[in-house]
Motif scaffolding. Structure first.
Motif, PDB file in Angstrom:
ATOM      1  N   ILE A  39     -22.779-102.479  23.813  1.00 26.18           N
ATOM      2  CA  ILE A  39     -23.118-101.403  25.015  1.00 26.18           C
ATOM      3  C   ILE A  39     -21.918-101.065  25.474  1.00 26.18           C
ATOM      4  CG2 ILE A  39     -24.400-100.537  26.942  1.00 26.18           C
ATOM      5  CD1 ILE A  39     -26.332-103.100  26.063  1.00 26.18           C
ATOM      6  N   THR A  41     -19.378 -98.326  27.959  1.00 21.46           N
ATOM      7  CA  THR A  41     -19.432 -97.357  29.093  1.00 21.46           C
ATOM      8  C   THR A  41     -18.143 -97.299  29.798  1.00 21.46           C
ATOM      9  OG1 THR A  41     -20.077 -98.786  30.778  1.00 21.46           O
ATOM     10  CG2 THR A  41     -21.725 -97.695  29.362  1.00 21.46           C
ATOM     11  N   THR A  47     -24.392 -98.349  32.790  1.00 21.86           N
ATOM     12  CA  THR A  47     -24.390 -99.612  31.737  1.00 21.86           C
ATOM     13  C   THR A  47     -25.602-100.509  32.011  1.00 21.86           C
ATOM     14  OG1 THR A  47     -22.108 -99.662  32.620  1.00 21.86           O
ATOM     15  CG2 THR A  47     -22.527-101.325  31.031  1.00 21.86           C
ATOM     16  N   VAL A  50     -28.837 -99.059  30.526  1.00 16.37           N
ATOM     17  CA  VAL A  50     -28.975 -99.200  29.229  1.00 16.37           C
ATOM     18  C   VAL A  50     -29.125-100.731  28.809  1.00 16.37           C
ATOM     19  CG1 VAL A  50     -28.132 -98.444  27.069  1.00 16.37           C
ATOM     20  CG2 VAL A  50     -28.079 -96.914  28.911  1.00 16.37           C
ATOM     21  N   SER A  51     -28.342-101.634  29.366  1.00 11.03           N
ATOM     22  CA  SER A  51     -28.559-102.875  28.906  1.00 11.03           C
ATOM     23  C   SER A  51     -29.902-103.389  29.264  1.00 11.03           C
ATOM     24  CB  SER A  51     -27.362-103.889  29.789  1.00 11.03           C
ATOM     25  OG  SER A  51     -26.234-103.465  29.569  1.00 11.03           O
ATOM     26  N   LYS A 104     -21.972-106.232  26.490  1.00  9.31           N
ATOM     27  CA  LYS A 104     -21.634-105.057  26.942  1.00  9.31           C
ATOM     28  C   LYS A 104     -19.976-105.076  27.113  1.00  9.31           C
ATOM     29  CE  LYS A 104     -21.098-105.262  31.940  1.00  9.31           C
ATOM     30  NZ  LYS A 104     -21.249-104.904  33.340  1.00  9.31           N
ATOM     31  N   VAL A 124     -23.606 -98.597  21.407  1.00  9.68           N
ATOM     32  CA  VAL A 124     -24.203 -97.570  22.026  1.00  9.68           C
ATOM     33  C   VAL A 124     -23.301 -97.137  23.245  1.00  9.68           C
ATOM     34  CG1 VAL A 124     -26.182 -97.085  23.523  1.00  9.68           C
ATOM     35  CG2 VAL A 124     -26.570 -98.325  21.315  1.00  9.68           C
ATOM     36  N   TYR A 125     -22.865 -96.058  23.221  1.00  9.92           N
ATOM     37  CA  TYR A 125     -22.067 -95.396  24.244  1.00  9.92           C
ATOM     38  C   TYR A 125     -22.613 -94.560  25.301  1.00  9.92           C
ATOM     39  CZ  TYR A 125     -17.876 -93.862  26.811  1.00  9.92           C
ATOM     40  OH  TYR A 125     -16.964 -93.383  27.825  1.00  9.92           O
TER      41      TYR A 125
END
Length: 292
Positions: A39, A41, A47, A50-51, A104, A124-125
């Motif tokens: 992940i 960002t 961050t 989404v984590s 991350k 995943v950005y």
């Protein structure tokens, strides 16, 4: 307070602090696996949100006890961090018991360890509009002892425009990842504003990218579970147990809104920002919304 704060320096063309470069070789040699999900960002772009979402998506049913007892920053380690009060992110990532491992990073795309590309891991950005990102980063820098002291808002505003931020310029960061996505099908590029606007829709896109197919009921639970107010109250998600955060100054999860910049930018700053933005945002296909 300011004496223990780190100072920034130029590192391969990007402003960094020693907390993110002291473990450089180990981090660059990190061995990614094909099922890892990275992940990525710019700091303060969603961050943790989404984590947390990914952690629930993968492990809500199989590892519930972890969700109740292990803080999100241990469930989803921060790869490049190395700090005397914390276990290094790389060691934490190496020891993760889960499969897939969720990891991350705030690295600009050129700093990502090459094994992630070699193993075809999924990335995943998450990108957030620059105005809100700046405001969030400012409040974060006030309360996070791992960051340089931000000083006053006006100076900070100028620093952000100049790209003198830890992890470099926002423009370079979001554009670098966007550019890479054009040639790399393993990158899923998300926008913070889209997530706020319709969490369910964004969960669908994420699931389709990751090859997951949760039931409709499962997705509904997820969408409500990851709403900001629920996460803010969850001590395993809100960083209140992290020793480097000073909650007396500001909470780690402050507002999580789109458009909070309007309470911070003066009219003159907004005009200056928009002028500057036109010069720096070169790619017309990369579009952000500063309100929804």
């Amino acid at each position: 307070m300011e004496t223990e704060r780190p100072t920034m320096f130029d590192f391969q063309g990007v402003q960094m602090t020693h907390f993110f470069t002291d473990n450089w070789e180990n981090v660059q040699n990190f061995q990614a696996r094909p099922d890892d999900v990275l992940i990525a960002t710019y700091p303060k772009a969603g961050t943790t949100w989404v984590s947390y979402l990914l952690d629930l998506l993968y492990f809500r049913q199989t590892a519930q006890e972890r969700q109740a007892s292990v803080p999100i920053y241990d469930r989803v380690p921060f790869l490049e961090i190395i700090h005397p009060c914390l276990e290094s992110g790389k060691d934490l990532a190496d020891k993760l018991p889960t499969s897939p491992r969720l990891i991350k990073t705030h690295f600009p795309v050129q700093f990502v360890p090459k094994s992630f590309w070699e193993q075809n891991s999924r990335l995943v950005y998450v990108a957030r509009n620059a105005k809100d990102n700046m405001v969030s980063y400012f409040h974060f820098d006030r309360m996070n002892k791992v960051q340089p002291w931000p000083g006053d808002w006006n100076n900070y505003f100028q620093r952000f425009l100049d790209g003198k931020m830890v992890f470099g310029s926002w423009y370079d960061h979001v554009s670098g990842w966007w550019e890479k996505k054009k040639t790399c099908p393993n990158i899923h590029y998300m926008f913070y504003e889209d997530l706020i606007e319709d969490t369910g829709r964004e969960i669908d896109k994420l699931c389709s990218f990751l090859g997951l197919s949760p039931s409709a009921e499962e997705k509904e639970k997820l969408a409500s579970g990851v709403q900001f107010d629920n996460m803010k109250k969850d001590s395993m998600a809100n960083y209140s147990t992290n020793p480097v955060m000073d909650f007396k100054i500001s909470p780690f999860m402050r507002k999580g809104k789109v458009g909070d910049w309007k309470d911070h930018f003066t009219v003159a700053q907004n005009e200056q920002f928009d002028e500057d933005y036109k010069k720096k945002m070169k790619d017309p296909t990369l579009k952000f919304r500063t309100e929804i």
